[in-house]
Design a protein around this motif. Structure first.
Motif, PDB file in Angstrom:
ATOM      1  N   ALA A   1       1.244   4.168  -2.971  1.00  0.00           N
ATOM      2  CA  ALA A   1       0.974   5.588  -2.722  1.00  0.00           C
ATOM      3  C   ALA A   1       2.204   6.454  -2.990  1.00  0.00           C
TER       4      ALA A   1
ATOM      5  N   ASP B   1       0.828  -1.207   0.000  1.00  0.00           N
ATOM      6  CA  ASP B   1       0.000   0.000   0.000  1.00  0.00           C
ATOM      7  C   ASP B   1       0.863   1.258   0.000  1.00  0.00           C
TER       8      ASP B   1
ATOM      9  N   HIS C   1       2.587   9.407  -5.907  1.00  0.00           N
ATOM     10  CA  HIS C   1       2.968  10.772  -5.544  1.00  0.00           C
ATOM     11  C   HIS C   1       4.231  11.192  -6.298  1.00  0.00           C
TER      12      HIS C   1
END
Length: 255
Positions: free
Chosen positions: A230, A226, A234
């Motif tokens: 992420a 996870d 980004h």
């Protein structure tokens, strides 16, 4: 015969105008590719055949556009072994109008494509966190160290590309890797290459990228899918940020 000549004249003129317009367009795209850091000073552009294929035009159009860039002092042509078209200057004031025209025309498309790259980059990083081997991690850390030690500009850009390839390889899914590479190539203004911004923004961006690289390696090494997803999403946003920064410099984006 007079009728035939009259009919042929406008057709030929139209063809000539279309050809000139296409050279103008490709010139603008290559000027922009250099200005926003796809090809940094010292970098060699792909050969005419590859540029023509990636831009969807004929080699004569590319040749004419490259000749214009040489005339403007953006490129130099080297002969012999290791020859080709090399970048001399990144963003002189004479390039500003071309950058504004090119990016304004493609803004919506570039936004969507950059978003898609971010999403797929996250998927690849998650897969790497799930599938990486000890050998993958050793190479990833080695490439991270190479990026950390690289000089600003072209050396850092090249080290960055090698680092990201290790993440793609650590996913152990050739289909995902090729999808990401193909999608990244569609964001390019000129031909497949990674954006690096302009000299005034490079040091800050390179330092930010280093911190984000370190975070991604830590997440992948720990198997935190996870977090890796992420962080990679980004990190991928840097490209569109560089595009909007260039548009502000060109005066076509004010907010």
């Amino acid at each position: 015969m007079a009728h035939d000549g009259a009919a042929a004249g406008p057709g030929l003129l139209s063809t000539q105008l279309d050809s000139s317009s296409r050279v103008d367009e490709i010139t603008d795209r290559l000027v922009t590719a250099i200005a926003i850091g796809e090809y940094l000073p010292g970098a060699r552009l792909p050969v005419e055949r590859e540029l023509a294929a990636s831009l969807g035009v004929g080699r004569m159009t590319v040749r004419a556009a490259l000749a214009r860039l040489v005339e403007r002092g953006l490129l130099e042509t080297r002969r012999g072994r290791g020859g080709g078209s090399y970048v001399l200057d990144q963003w002189p004031e004479s390039s500003t109008d071309a950058v504004g025209r090119t990016l304004s025309m493609r803004l919506g498309e570039l936004r969507d494509r950059c978003d898609a790259v971010c999403r797929l980059q996250g998927v690849v990083a998650r897969a790497a966190a799930e599938s990486r081997t000890h050998t993958d991690l050793e190479l990833m850390r080695s490439r991270l160290a190479a990026y950390r030690a690289a000089g600003t500009g072209l050396p850092a850009q090249q080290a960055d590309s090698q680092f990201h390839l290790t993440i793609m390889d650590a996913a152990h899914n050739d289909v995902l890797k090729q999808l990401l590479l193909d999608l990244k190539s569609t964001v390019s203004i000129g031909s497949p290459a990674h954006l690096w911004g302009e000299p005034s923004t490079m040091p800050t961006m390179e330092l930010r990228a280093l911190h984000e690289h370190e975070e991604m390696v830590a997440a992948i090494a720990a198997g935190r899918g996870d977090d890796a997803d992420a962080l990679a999403r980004h990190h991928g946003a840097i490209d569109f940020e560089l595009i909007t920064t260039a548009m502000r410099r060109a005066g076509v984006l004010t907010d």
